[in-house]
Design a protein around this motif. Structure first.
Motif, short mmCIF file in Angstrom:
data_model
loop_
_atom_site.label_atom_id
_atom_site.label_comp_id
_atom_site.label_asym_id
_atom_site.label_seq_id
_atom_site.Cartn_x
_atom_site.Cartn_y
_atom_site.Cartn_z
N THR A 104 27.58 17.07 46.12
CA THR A 104 27.30 15.92 46.99
C THR A 104 26.00 16.11 47.75
O THR A 104 25.17 15.20 47.84
N TYR A 105 25.82 17.30 48.32
CA TYR A 105 24.58 17.56 49.06
C TYR A 105 23.37 17.53 48.13
O TYR A 105 22.28 17.11 48.55
N TRP A 106 23.53 17.97 46.91
CA TRP A 106 22.41 17.97 45.97
C TRP A 106 22.01 16.53 45.60
O TRP A 106 20.83 16.20 45.56
N VAL A 107 22.99 15.68 45.37
CA VAL A 107 22.72 14.30 44.98
C VAL A 107 21.99 13.55 46.10
O VAL A 107 21.07 12.77 45.86
N PHE A 108 22.40 13.79 47.34
CA PHE A 108 21.82 13.07 48.49
C PHE A 108 20.84 13.95 49.27
O PHE A 108 20.82 13.95 50.49
N ARG A 109 20.01 14.68 48.55
CA ARG A 109 19.12 15.65 49.18
C ARG A 109 17.80 15.05 49.66
O ARG A 109 17.08 15.68 50.43
N LYS A 110 17.43 13.85 49.24
CA LYS A 110 16.12 13.30 49.54
C LYS A 110 16.00 12.87 51.01
O LYS A 110 16.99 12.52 51.65
N ARG A 111 14.77 12.90 51.50
CA ARG A 111 14.49 12.45 52.87
C ARG A 111 14.54 10.92 52.94
O ARG A 111 14.30 10.23 51.94
N ILE A 112 14.80 10.41 54.14
CA ILE A 112 14.80 8.97 54.36
C ILE A 112 14.01 8.66 55.62
O ILE A 112 13.78 9.54 56.47
N GLY A 113 13.58 7.41 55.76
CA GLY A 113 12.83 6.99 56.92
C GLY A 113 13.13 5.54 57.26
O GLY A 113 13.92 4.88 56.58
N THR A 114 12.49 5.03 58.28
CA THR A 114 12.75 3.65 58.72
C THR A 114 12.38 2.63 57.64
O THR A 114 12.93 1.54 57.60
N LYS A 162 15.70 16.01 57.04
CA LYS A 162 16.14 14.90 56.20
C LYS A 162 15.35 13.60 56.40
O LYS A 162 15.64 12.60 55.72
N THR A 163 14.41 13.58 57.33
CA THR A 163 13.71 12.33 57.61
C THR A 163 12.21 12.47 57.37
O THR A 163 11.70 13.58 57.18
N VAL A 164 11.52 11.34 57.41
CA VAL A 164 10.07 11.31 57.27
C VAL A 164 9.50 10.44 58.40
O VAL A 164 10.21 9.66 59.02
N GLY A 165 8.20 10.60 58.64
CA GLY A 165 7.53 9.74 59.60
C GLY A 165 7.65 10.23 61.04
O GLY A 165 7.88 11.41 61.32
#
Length: 333
Positions: free
Chosen positions: A316-326, A183-186
């Motif tokens: 819910t999981y589909w809507v918030f599926r994108k990765r996030i980072g700092t 779920k994260t990047v970087g």
């Protein structure tokens, strides 16, 4: 198959779903101290589960409610005998929910740091205590002829149950580390991969010992099959995260949880709480269940409500599926 057998399977499915979803949830909470290096990275980890953590706990409510309605004797003996550890879990879940919501309500560093400590400990303690509780359920506890627990808290802290608690803690944390990588990047993603690999190796050692002990003590052919699936899936998850395949690793770590929980319920059936004093005093799917009429009504209600719950949680999981980072976290946080 009788209705009480069906409800034993359904309760097993509910607990499996809870451990699959809340497993990475607890793991993320533990990783806020083990993985995150600063407040912004802790915020990233918290945000990975922010939209879903409360929905994951619906599975616990469903499992507890189903146990109460379908097997009232099991519910009564379980919650009276395991009163203290279950109370600790309940308090942790309450404080944990408050911590998620209140952490960012004030900007002071001390305020946020204290709530972050709360998130860590209220994730770690339930992760251990659920393993201890289920270890005792499978192993058997002191139940007398009146279906009442006559032991004490010290009886629950036996080597088998403690090993079970260590397995759930490491497995959930590994599951959470894989989810964090997914779920994260970087930089945090790279460190999550590395930490997941180490956690996976430790989990494999503990899990093989615990599941092997379970199989030797009360297993059969079916439980042996699920043991093999659990071990192979766990090894596959470790290999996949090492190769940077987070999606495959998460699916396999989830399969590990599913197979491990299935093995515990297979070794338990037809008991729901074995008696260590006298096998004849054990609670079974027959003597602990509700009336057939009650089970029939419950089956109709579950058949209507369950698909709805699965659909909205999947959405819910589909809507918030994108990765996030700092870089998604504002400096003010």
């Amino acid at each position: 198959m009788e209705l009480h057998d069906v409800w034993f399977v359904l309760i097993a499915v509910l607990w499996t779903g809870y451990f699959f979803l809340e497993g990475f949830d607890f793991g993320i909470g533990v990783l806020t101290k083990l993985l995150a290096r600063n407040r912004k990275e802790r915020r990233v980890l918290i945000n990975t589960i922010g939209p879903v953590w409360d929905g994951n706990e619906v599975w616990l409510l469903s499992a507890g409610g189903a146990t109460f309605a379908a097997f009232p004797e099991w519910y009564a003996t379980l919650f009276s005998g395991f009163y203290l550890p279950l109370l600790v879990i309940l308090v942790c879940l309450i404080v944990r929910g408050v911590a998620f919501e209140y952490r960012a309500k004030r900007p002071e560093e001390r305020w946020q740091r204290n709530w972050e400590h709360a998130i860590f400990w209220t994730s770690l303690l339930p992760a251990v205590l659920w393993g201890v509780a289920f270890g005792n359920i499978v192993r058997g506890v002191k139940i007398d002829a009146e279906m009442e627990y006559v032991g004490n808290v010290a009886d629950l802290l036996n080597p088998y149950a403690i090993l079970g608690g260590l397995v759930t803690l490491t497995l959930f944390t590994f599951h959470g580390a894989v989810f964090a990588a997914l779920k994260t990047v970087g930089d945090i993603r790279m460190r999550a991969r590395k930490q997941a690999f180490g956690l996976g190796l430790l989990t494999a050692v503990l899990a093989v010992g615990f599941l092997g002990w379970t199989q030797a003590d009360s297993g059969d052919g079916a439980s042996l099959g699920t043991l093999v699936v659990a071990v192979v899936a766990l090894v596959g998850a470790v290999v996949a995260i090492r190769a940077g395949r987070e999606g495959w690793s998460f699916a396999l770590s989830g399969l590990t949880i599913v197979a491990a929980v299935a093995m515990l319920f297979l070794t338990l059936f037809p008991n729901v709480m074995p008696s260590s004093l006298n096998p004849a005093w054990s609670l079974t799917v027959t003597n602990a269940s509700s009336t057939p009429y009650t089970l029939k009504i419950m089956t109709w209600c579950a058949g209507i409500a369950t698909p709805v719950v699965l659909l909205y949680q999947g959405w819910t999981y589909w809507v918030f599926r994108k990765r996030i980072g700092t870089h998604h976290i504002a400096d003010a946080h």
